[in-house]
Design a protein around this motif. Structure first.
Motif, PDB file in Angstrom:
ATOM      1  N   SER A 253       0.847  -1.191   0.000  1.00 47.00           N
ATOM      2  CA  SER A 253       0.000   0.000   0.000  1.00 47.00           C
ATOM      3  C   SER A 253       0.885   1.245   0.000  1.00 47.00           C
ATOM      4  O   SER A 253       2.064   1.187   0.337  1.00 47.00           O
ATOM      5  CB  SER A 253      -0.919   0.001   1.228  1.00 47.00           C
ATOM      6  N   ARG A 254       0.286   2.363  -0.360  1.00 47.47           N
ATOM      7  CA  ARG A 254       1.011   3.629  -0.397  1.00 47.47           C
ATOM      8  C   ARG A 254       0.535   4.517   0.746  1.00 47.47           C
ATOM      9  O   ARG A 254      -0.502   4.270   1.354  1.00 47.47           O
ATOM     10  CB  ARG A 254       0.802   4.316  -1.750  1.00 47.47           C
ATOM     11  N   THR A 255       1.306   5.547   1.034  1.00 45.90           N
ATOM     12  CA  THR A 255       0.998   6.418   2.160  1.00 45.90           C
ATOM     13  C   THR A 255       0.958   7.883   1.697  1.00 45.90           C
ATOM     14  O   THR A 255       1.750   8.290   0.837  1.00 45.90           O
ATOM     15  CB  THR A 255       2.046   6.264   3.274  1.00 45.90           C
ATOM     16  N   PRO A 256       0.043   8.670   2.251  1.00 44.97           N
ATOM     17  CA  PRO A 256       0.037  10.103   1.910  1.00 44.97           C
ATOM     18  C   PRO A 256       1.046  10.924   2.716  1.00 44.97           C
ATOM     19  O   PRO A 256       1.196  12.119   2.456  1.00 44.97           O
ATOM     20  CB  PRO A 256      -1.399  10.516   2.265  1.00 44.97           C
ATOM     21  N   ASP A 257       1.734  10.290   3.655  1.00 50.50           N
ATOM     22  CA  ASP A 257       2.699  10.983   4.499  1.00 50.50           C
ATOM     23  C   ASP A 257       4.058  10.991   3.805  1.00 50.50           C
ATOM     24  O   ASP A 257       4.727   9.953   3.684  1.00 50.50           O
ATOM     25  CB  ASP A 257       2.801  10.294   5.857  1.00 50.50           C
ATOM     26  N   CYS A 258       4.477  12.154   3.357  1.00 52.66           N
ATOM     27  CA  CYS A 258       5.744  12.270   2.634  1.00 52.66           C
ATOM     28  C   CYS A 258       6.946  12.150   3.559  1.00 52.66           C
ATOM     29  O   CYS A 258       8.079  12.025   3.085  1.00 52.66           O
ATOM     30  CB  CYS A 258       5.809  13.589   1.871  1.00 52.66           C
TER      31      CYS A 258
ATOM     32  N   CYS B 263      13.420  10.199   2.021  1.00 50.79           N
ATOM     33  CA  CYS B 263      12.178  10.854   1.591  1.00 50.79           C
ATOM     34  C   CYS B 263      12.453  12.053   0.684  1.00 50.79           C
ATOM     35  O   CYS B 263      11.622  12.970   0.599  1.00 50.79           O
ATOM     36  CB  CYS B 263      11.333  11.281   2.794  1.00 50.79           C
TER      37      CYS B 263
ATOM     38  N   THR C 243       5.761   2.835   0.189  1.00 52.15           N
ATOM     39  CA  THR C 243       6.185   2.361   1.506  1.00 52.15           C
ATOM     40  C   THR C 243       7.202   1.235   1.414  1.00 52.15           C
ATOM     41  O   THR C 243       7.793   0.854   2.428  1.00 52.15           O
ATOM     42  CB  THR C 243       4.971   1.865   2.299  1.00 52.15           C
TER      43      THR C 243
ATOM     44  N   GLN D  59       7.236   9.725   5.898  1.00 51.28           N
ATOM     45  CA  GLN D  59       7.403   8.334   6.321  1.00 51.28           C
ATOM     46  C   GLN D  59       8.384   7.639   5.394  1.00 51.28           C
ATOM     47  O   GLN D  59       8.072   7.394   4.228  1.00 51.28           O
ATOM     48  CB  GLN D  59       6.063   7.603   6.306  1.00 51.28           C
TER      49      GLN D  59
ATOM     50  N   THR E  78       0.450  10.306  -3.074  1.00 53.83           N
ATOM     51  CA  THR E  78       0.842   9.157  -2.247  1.00 53.83           C
ATOM     52  C   THR E  78       2.275   8.764  -2.581  1.00 53.83           C
ATOM     53  O   THR E  78       2.758   8.969  -3.700  1.00 53.83           O
ATOM     54  CB  THR E  78      -0.093   7.967  -2.490  1.00 53.83           C
ATOM     55  N   TYR E  79       2.932   8.147  -1.583  1.00 58.33           N
ATOM     56  CA  TYR E  79       4.343   7.812  -1.691  1.00 58.33           C
ATOM     57  C   TYR E  79       4.529   6.321  -1.407  1.00 58.33           C
ATOM     58  O   TYR E  79       3.753   5.715  -0.657  1.00 58.33           O
ATOM     59  CB  TYR E  79       5.152   8.649  -0.702  1.00 58.33           C
TER      60      TYR E  79
END
Length: 561
Positions: free
Chosen positions: A417-422, A492, A467, A424, A464-465
């Motif tokens: 999955s991807r994360t919207p927190d740049c 990051c 993981t 992380q 999204t970024y």
């Protein structure tokens, strides 16, 4: 009442900030009765258990230093509760031999886990005798590399510790068949034994340990001779207690001996399946690397008799073909680690038709097919696609191409999955090794880099970024760029990583054009030089491109082959 006269008041009195008490109220005390206020002794007020717990956070080297503060500290530093585990492998080279012997003598009765790996100081017979006298409650012991240990001293140590469960005697020259006899008679709780590279030991001694230690589960006997004995193999079959067996480099191991370990002697055979009717083996990890005498006839005996197998290593058993591995792969649903390095007879059919569709495919985490020169895209593409739990794949010196790298990026993209927190940072979820693969080009490498730094921008949602990224070991001329790109992604710095990947791609394309003949050759060479300078600048950039840049005079040293 008449007011007081202020004429006789001095200026010093007016300057005072406080008023003194009257003489009749002030009581003077003799100086002998004035005592200094005692400070609270916080350390002494602590319970003994708390003070010991504080010292327990110190490492052995730090405890030795703290013991020199005073007698009280010395008492606490050598409290037996702090020395139940003694690992001298980290500091043995920095401590005098006599001090090490003193520590063992003081803490010996309390030590349960002892690691003297490489401690040459303890090999003197007097210091070794101190070890034997002091340590009599050992549960695990490692004497790896203590080459000059005496036979009698080693035997006395084993006899005085009948509660041993883990014993590591790797490369100890004092180990012989008589040592194994002592172990079998005095260590009934033994679960793990490592006697690899003990050159004065043979398989007959291993047999005594296997027969005398009913709880033995982990046996490591690399490069031990004498495993062509049918009697030794029969002992392995009859006990059937081992869960890990390491026989790498045992060049005497033959097909008949391995078959006897699995089937026993003259077993009953099922008429329908033509398989021996024997209890399944409990093996979970088996290492037969560099057993050069093994062929298909012996290795295929593992099939349908090792259902608990999780790790199998058959590196450099050069006589093996697909015939030996097909029944093993089909009957090991828990297999997670498979190493088939340097097996020239392995073909793509084994990987595409059997491994990719095997029961273990969803669980497989590590695969090594390096130096299997017949393996290519047609074999590994189905494996990468179906084995979605892969964490590392070694494919150096094979016939794979860019399609395998593209499929690997697609597999990782589908399982994470991807994360919207740049902020992380991602982790390396898959490691690929593609050294000396002539069909792998820079476009395939760029596909991996593009996935690692990919930022997806939705029309209505936040970007999204990733993981999970892919760690890559490739041709040494490209590795510097790959490593720099990976470092930026792990920090990051996705924009800087994408810019590096784009500039590197432009540089590689311009370099290819510069090498082509025909019209426009001078213009293409000029473009190649410009791309080379941009690439050199970009490799030295920091966050946002404002870091320190490399000198253009060094650009020639960064040419990517």
């Amino acid at each position: 009442m008449a007011p007081r006269k202020m004429a006789n008041i001095s200026s010093a009195t007016l300057a005072a900030t406080t008023a003194s008490l009257p003489a009749d109220v002030t009581v003077s005390r003799p100086k002998s009765r004035i005592r200094r206020k005692c400070l609270y002794d916080f350390w002494s007020a602590l319970p003994v258990e708390v003070r010991v717990q504080i010292f327990s956070y110190l490492k052995p080297k730090e405890l030795v230093r703290a013991s020199r503060v005073n007698k009280e500290f010395h008492k606490f530093c050598f409290d037996g509760q702090l020395w139940t585990s003694f690992d001298a492998s980290e500091f043995y080279s920095q401590i005098p031999a006599e001090s090490l012997a003193k520590i063992i003598f003081s803490a010996g009765p309390f030590i349960k886990h002892l690691n003297l790996r490489g401690c040459l100081q303890i090999e003197h017979y007097k210091r070794a005798q101190i070890l034997v006298t002091a340590c009599n409650n050992l549960v695990s012991a490692s004497l790896e590399g203590c080459r000059n240990f005496q036979h009698s001293t080693l035997h006395d140590l084993i006899r005085s510790n009948n509660r041993l469960t883990n014993l590591d005697l790797t490369s100890v020259t004092a180990v012989t068949n008589s040592t194994c006899k002592v172990i079998s008679q005095n260590c009934p709780r033994l679960e793990t034994l490592n006697v690899s590279w003990c050159k004065h030991l043979d398989a007959k001694g291993i047999k005594m340990v296997v027969m005398g230690c009913p709880k033995l589960k982990d046996l490591r006997a690399s490069e031990i001779k004498g495993f062509d004995s049918i009697e030794v193999a029969r002992a392995f079959f009859e006990t059937n207690n081992l869960e890990r067996l390491v026989l790498s480099g045992c060049i005497d191991l033959t097909d008949d001996a391995l078959k006897t370990m699995m089937h026993g002697l003259n077993p009953d055979v099922d008429v329908l399946t033509e398989r021996p009717i024997v209890p399944p083996r409990k093996l979970r990890h088996l290492d037969l690397s560099r057993c050069s005498q093994l062929t298909d006839r012996g290795v295929k005996a593992l099939g349908y008799l090792t259902p608990e197998l999780e790790g199998l290593q058959l590196n450099r058993c050069i006589e093996l073909t697909d015939v030996a591995l097909q029944p093993i792969i089909a009957s090991t649903p828990r297999l997670t680690h498979l190493e088939l390095e340097d097996l020239p007879e392995i073909t793509n059919d084994l990987l595409s038709k059997h491994l990719a569709n095997a029961p273990c495919a969803p669980r497989l985490q590590h695969l090594s097919v390096s130096y299997c020169e017949s393996v290519g895209n047609s074999g590994l593409l189905p494996v990468i696609k179906n084995c979605v739990s892969l964490r590392s794949v070694d494919m150096d010196n094979t016939r794979i191409g860019d399609l395998v790298l593209v499929e690997a990026a697609a597999m990782v993209r589908s399982r994470v999955s991807r994360t919207p927190d740049c902020r992380q940072p991602p982790r390396v979820g898959l490691k690929l090794v593609v050294f000396d693969c002539n069909l792998v080009t820079w476009t395939g490498i760029r596909e991996i880099l593009c996935w690692n730094a990919g930022v997806q921008h939705g029309s209505t949602s936040l970007p999204t970024y990733p993981t999970e990224i892919i760690g890559l070991k490739c041709y040494f001329g490209w590795q510097q760029t790959v490593d720099q790109h990976t470092q930026r992604v792990l920090k990051c710095e996705f924009a800087a990583a994408s810019r590096l990947e784009r500039k590197w791609g432009d540089y590689m394309q311009a370099t290819e054009e510069a090498g082509a003949a025909g019209a426009g050759l001078r213009r293409r060479r000029r473009r190649a030089r410009e791309a080379q300078l941009l690439h050199a600048d970009e490799e030295g950039g920091g966050i946002g491109g404002f870091g320190r840049r490399r000198a253009r005079t060094m650009a020639a040293s960064c040419i990517i082959m």
